[in-house]
Design an enzyme around this catalytic site. Structure first.
Site, PDB file in Angstrom:
ATOM      1  N   GLU A 165     -83.616  44.215  -8.008  1.00  0.00           N
ATOM      2  CA  GLU A 165     -82.811  44.278  -6.781  1.00  0.00           C
ATOM      3  C   GLU A 165     -81.463  43.636  -7.045  1.00  0.00           C
ATOM      4  O   GLU A 165     -81.378  42.622  -7.750  1.00  0.00           O
ATOM      5  CB  GLU A 165     -83.502  43.515  -5.658  1.00  0.00           C
ATOM      6  N   LYS A 204     -84.122  39.155  -7.873  1.00  0.00           N
ATOM      7  CA  LYS A 204     -82.989  39.396  -6.976  1.00  0.00           C
ATOM      8  C   LYS A 204     -81.706  39.101  -7.739  1.00  0.00           C
ATOM      9  O   LYS A 204     -81.701  38.368  -8.725  1.00  0.00           O
ATOM     10  CB  LYS A 204     -83.083  38.493  -5.755  1.00  0.00           C
ATOM     11  N   ASP A 234     -94.633  34.862  24.516  1.00  0.00           N
ATOM     12  CA  ASP A 234     -94.749  33.915  23.420  1.00  0.00           C
ATOM     13  C   ASP A 234     -96.120  34.182  22.793  1.00  0.00           C
ATOM     14  O   ASP A 234     -97.153  33.903  23.398  1.00  0.00           O
ATOM     15  CB  ASP A 234     -94.654  32.485  23.975  1.00  0.00           C
ATOM     16  N   HIS A 284     -95.577  48.317   1.757  1.00  0.00           N
ATOM     17  CA  HIS A 284     -94.783  49.518   2.004  1.00  0.00           C
ATOM     18  C   HIS A 284     -94.523  50.330   0.733  1.00  0.00           C
ATOM     19  O   HIS A 284     -94.203  51.503   0.801  1.00  0.00           O
ATOM     20  CB  HIS A 284     -93.494  49.194   2.776  1.00  0.00           C
ATOM     21  N   LYS A 322     -97.304  42.108   4.717  1.00  0.00           N
ATOM     22  CA  LYS A 322     -97.498  41.231   3.573  1.00  0.00           C
ATOM     23  C   LYS A 322     -96.370  40.210   3.496  1.00  0.00           C
ATOM     24  O   LYS A 322     -95.332  40.454   4.084  1.00  0.00           O
ATOM     25  CB  LYS A 322     -97.585  42.038   2.273  1.00  0.00           C
ATOM     26  N   HIS A 357     -96.409  44.392  -4.333  1.00  0.00           N
ATOM     27  CA  HIS A 357     -95.806  45.654  -4.773  1.00  0.00           C
ATOM     28  C   HIS A 357     -96.048  45.951  -6.261  1.00  0.00           C
ATOM     29  O   HIS A 357     -96.475  47.046  -6.624  1.00  0.00           O
ATOM     30  CB  HIS A 357     -94.293  45.653  -4.526  1.00  0.00           C
TER      31      HIS A 357
HETATM   32  C1  BG6 Z   1     -90.158  43.440   0.559  1.00  0.00           C
HETATM   33  C2  BG6 Z   1     -89.765  42.082   0.071  1.00  0.00           C
HETATM   34  O1  BG6 Z   1     -91.550  43.523   0.661  1.00  0.00           O
HETATM   35  O2  BG6 Z   1     -89.697  44.425  -0.372  1.00  0.00           O
HETATM   36  C3  BG6 Z   1     -88.251  42.003  -0.106  1.00  0.00           C
HETATM   37  O3  BG6 Z   1     -90.190  41.103   1.000  1.00  0.00           O
HETATM   38  C4  BG6 Z   1     -87.755  43.109  -0.985  1.00  0.00           C
HETATM   39  O4  BG6 Z   1     -87.864  40.744  -0.617  1.00  0.00           O
HETATM   40  C5  BG6 Z   1     -88.284  44.461  -0.521  1.00  0.00           C
HETATM   41  O5  BG6 Z   1     -86.342  43.112  -0.947  1.00  0.00           O
HETATM   42  C6  BG6 Z   1     -87.952  45.555  -1.498  1.00  0.00           C
HETATM   43  O6  BG6 Z   1     -88.311  46.788  -0.940  1.00  0.00           O
HETATM   44  P1  BG6 Z   1     -87.549  48.131  -1.321  1.00  0.00           P
HETATM   45  O7  BG6 Z   1     -88.259  49.177  -0.529  1.00  0.00           O
HETATM   46  O8  BG6 Z   1     -86.122  47.950  -0.929  1.00  0.00           O
HETATM   47  O9  BG6 Z   1     -87.714  48.301  -2.792  1.00  0.00           O
END
Ligand code: BG6
Length: 491
Positions: free
Chosen positions: A218, A341, A94, A180, A150, A242
């Site tokens: 997305e 989204k 935990d 990422h 993040k 991002h």
């Molecule tokens: C993440 C978000 O950091 O990035 C998600 O929390 C999002 O909500 C995702 O869907 C999108 O990443 P990628 O690599 O699919 O464009």
């Protein structure tokens, strides 16, 4: 499989080891790096979760299932898996219970490794506690690194509180704040495009550029992340990190060297040049949306509030806005950002729209038609297109038409494109923080994002509904048409 000789054996300890991110992204990425001989032998991967999983093979089975699902079938090799599986361990801890860390101390003293990576794939509000507990258990060795997912915090104040807590136990050089998007091959290619080609620099400024569009669209909804998402919304989940990082890579000055701090200094200058929203700016220059039931890809889908199982929510699932980078290079050039989204398709694209020629000698065919555009497609199919104006052949006078100089990177390079996490995880193992965000960058991103949040709050600006499968609320188009511009329509 030959193992890279230069890397020290590494322990990778994943908090949230049986969570969605670990199973979907981190562990499949480690499988690939292991398969390609990059993960040093004697390295260990330790998943940490609350659940008691005995025997330990229950966890290995879980990881196997995830790898089978998320590694391309042609890349999943049973023999490699068998070897990889021997590196995987699990500990039921935990994370908030300091006493529970004793078993980790016992585990690590069995084998003393040179590099220790703590990957915190957990909600950010426990980052501080985990770091304190790691410290108290004596687990933070000089070559320890901590990776933070993040968004760090919910606003500027919570970011500062979490960050300060982490920095009590780790030095800044040991902290890897992950975004990422920076690990995506195509995003790194933005730097190559700008700083390895001499073609663009001379026109990369307000003298030649009319405006920039950055779209990260997305088609998925919130999936299984309703609890997290409803607290954050699109502006915190996507724009604060991002999209701002993409904006930085487009807007930054050429760094003098490819060194972590030199590069990050340049990005920081951009973030600090972003004009904050004040007064009623957000009403004019931002659009918030939330999806309602509709259809995506021909399939009916639920609305956001049904997706999260609530009666009401004021969370944004779509944001479009006009940003300004107030510096010498970009004065007067708007940057339009858009993300959401349940849009009609998944793609990320940056469009640099150039100004019209200063003096037009050909018959007027509408300003839009006669300007060059650089269209950088980041995903799903990477490409760079330059829209050139040409003559339509044949009689009829000078009839102009934009056509594409088209570079398809996916066709040019047939190799598999590694997932962003593969590159980033190896950078942590190597100790290279170039593609990670420094404290001051995240802070500057929050300062600007908070001006949006405050504007929404002060102006009581609630998300407007949009039908799933549309391009967001109608106001998103109006954001452009009010400036006599329009969103680039993707193919
Ligand atoms: C993440 C978000 O950091 O990035 C998600 O929390 C999002 O909500 C995702 O869907 C999108 O990443 P990628 O690599 O699919 O464009």
């Amino acid at each position: 499989m030959s193992v890279s000789p230069s890397l020290s054996p590494t322990d990778i300890i994943i908090f949230g080891g049986n969570g969605d991110l670990a199973l979907r992204k981190i562990l499949p990425a480690l499988y690939y790096r292991y398969r390609d001989g990059q993960l040093p032998e004697n390295s260990r991967i330790v998943g940490i979760g609350r659940a008691v999983l005995t025997p330990e093979s229950q966890y290995t089975d879980m990881v196997k299932k995830a790898c089978v699902e998320h590694v391309a079938p042609a890349d999943f090799d049973a023999a490699v898996w068998k070897q990889f599986a021997q590196h995987i361990h699990y500990a039921a801890v935990d994370a908030e219970d300091s006493k529970a860390y004793a078993q980790l101390t016992a585990f690590f003293t069995k084998q003393s490794h040179l590099v220790r990576v703590f990957y915190l794939a957990t909600p950010a509000d426990v980052f501080g506690t985990i770091c304190r507990n790691l410290h108290q258990a004596g687990l933070i060795i000089p070559d320890a690194r901590v990776v933070l997912e993040k968004p760090i915090g919910h606003d500027l104040m919570s970011f500062r509180a979490i960050n300060n807590e982490v920095l009590k136990y780790f030095e800044e050089r040991q902290v890897y704040r992950i975004d990422h998007y920076l690990g995506k091959e195509t995003v790194q290619n933005l730097m190559i495009l700008r700083f390895a080609n001499n073609l663009f620099e001379k026109v990369w400024n307000s003298g030649a550029v009319d405006h920039v569009q950055i779209t990260v669209a997305e088609s998925l909804g919130v999936e299984s992340r309703a609890r997290y998402y409803d607290k954050y919304g699109a502006v915190r989940d996507m724009i604060q990190n991002h999209l701002l990082q993409l904006l930085c890579l487009i807007a930054m000055e050429p760094p003098a060297k490819l060194e972590p701090d030199i590069l990050r200094d340049e990005k920081l200058k951009v973030l600090r040049s972003l004009r904050p929203f004040t007064g009623r700016d957000t009403i004019r220059d931002t659009v918030r949306g939330q999806y309602r039931a509709g259809a995506v890809g021909g399939q009916p889908v639920l609305g956001y509030i049904e997706d999260i199982g609530q009666k009401k929510s004021d969370t944004d699932t779509f944001v479009a806005l006009k940003a300004h980078v107030d510096n010498w290079r970009w004065s007067g050039v708007p940057f339009y950002l858009r993300t959401g989204k349940r849009l009609p398709q998944r793609y990320s694209e940056i469009v640099v729209q150039f100004r019209p020629v200063p003096h037009q000698i050909f018959p007027d065919q509408g300003a839009e038609q006669q300007n060059n555009k650089l269209i950088i497609r980041l995903q799903p199919d990477e490409s760079i297109k330059l829209e050139m104006i040409t003559k339509v052949p044949g009689p009829g006078g000078y009839r102009l038409k934009p056509v594409h100089l088209n570079l398809s990177l996916s066709e040019e390079f047939e190799d598999r494109t590694p997932d962003a996490y593969e590159r980033l995880l190896m950078d942590v193992v190597r100790g290279n923080p170039t593609l990670f965000m420094r404290s001051d960058e995240v802070e500057a991103a929050w300062v600007w994002t908070e001006s949006i949040l405050k504007g929404w709050d002060d102006n009581n600006q609630k998300p407007k509904p949009y039908i799933a499968g549309s391009w967001g609320p109608a106001d998103a188009s109006a954001l452009m048409t009010q400036d006599n511009r329009r969103w680039h329509e993707t193919d």
